[in-house]
Motif scaffolding. Sequence first.
Motif, mmCIF file in Angstrom:
data_model
loop_
_atom_site.group_PDB
_atom_site.id
_atom_site.type_symbol
_atom_site.label_atom_id
_atom_site.label_comp_id
_atom_site.label_asym_id
_atom_site.label_seq_id
_atom_site.Cartn_x
_atom_site.Cartn_y
_atom_site.Cartn_z
ATOM 1 N N GLY A 82 0.816 -1.202 0.000
ATOM 2 C CA GLY A 82 0.000 0.000 0.000
ATOM 3 C C GLY A 82 0.851 1.253 0.000
ATOM 4 N N LYS A 83 1.892 1.235 0.801
ATOM 5 C CA LYS A 83 2.799 2.388 0.879
ATOM 6 C C LYS A 83 3.541 2.578 -0.447
ATOM 7 N N GLN A 84 3.986 1.468 -1.041
ATOM 8 C CA GLN A 84 4.672 1.536 -2.340
ATOM 9 C C GLN A 84 3.736 2.077 -3.410
ATOM 10 N N ALA A 85 2.489 1.637 -3.395
ATOM 11 C CA ALA A 85 1.520 2.084 -4.388
ATOM 12 C C ALA A 85 1.271 3.585 -4.255
ATOM 13 N N ILE A 86 1.150 4.056 -3.033
ATOM 14 C CA ILE A 86 0.947 5.482 -2.800
ATOM 15 C C ILE A 86 2.142 6.278 -3.320
ATOM 16 N N GLU A 87 3.341 5.823 -2.987
ATOM 17 C CA GLU A 87 4.555 6.510 -3.438
ATOM 18 C C GLU A 87 4.621 6.549 -4.962
ATOM 19 N N TRP A 88 4.334 5.408 -5.583
ATOM 20 C CA TRP A 88 4.406 5.306 -7.043
ATOM 21 C C TRP A 88 3.409 6.256 -7.706
ATOM 22 N N LEU A 89 2.163 6.225 -7.252
ATOM 23 C CA LEU A 89 1.148 7.097 -7.845
ATOM 24 C C LEU A 89 1.453 8.566 -7.573
ATOM 25 N N ALA A 90 1.786 8.885 -6.346
ATOM 26 C CA ALA A 90 2.039 10.280 -5.972
ATOM 27 C C ALA A 90 3.229 10.868 -6.726
ATOM 28 N N SER A 91 4.145 10.034 -7.172
ATOM 29 C CA SER A 91 5.310 10.548 -7.909
ATOM 30 C C SER A 91 4.900 11.217 -9.219
ATOM 31 N N ALA A 92 3.689 10.963 -9.702
ATOM 32 C CA ALA A 92 3.195 11.610 -10.922
ATOM 33 C C ALA A 92 2.585 12.986 -10.629
ATOM 34 N N ALA A 93 2.450 13.344 -9.366
ATOM 35 C CA ALA A 93 1.873 14.639 -8.988
ATOM 36 C C ALA A 93 2.922 15.734 -9.107
ATOM 37 N N THR A 94 2.463 16.960 -9.292
ATOM 38 C CA THR A 94 3.404 18.079 -9.330
ATOM 39 C C THR A 94 4.032 18.298 -7.956
#
Length: 161
Positions: A6-18
Amino acid sequence: MHGCMGKQAIEWLASAATDPQRCKEEWDQGTGPALLQAGRFWDVLSVPEYLGLCALDLLSRNRRGIPAPTLVDCAAQRIGFFLPPGPVSERIRPGVRHAGRGAWVAVPPPGRVAGRLEWLIPPDGTGTLHDPGMVELALSEADGTLAVLASTSRQQGERYR
């Protein structure tokens, strides 16, 4: 959203944010989906819900693809397949939309519903994406199946008139 995945998924997705940190904070506060930029880490192929669900079923049932991030927009009745960024000439057909470089996509946090958006298959945090060729094949097969069903349904209707 507990555990390492879950933490990895959040990090991965959030990395696409500005602003990845702010994105994660907003998700933690439960303020809804974040607008993330497509075209850098992933593109999204959005298809009508009936076509997308049929294609997703074919992908999973026939083991043509590994489970990869897939969103549903319940209000718009659309399914979004997360694909590697790239050209889309073969992927576009009537009713299909492509969100690539320059597009923004509303994305809920992994494992949670955010308004009308929810994950059918949440990201696992490894960067796994749908194979474009497998998705195209599944969409074509699903399109054919749905056309046969529609034709059969029309014929059945004519019989009972």
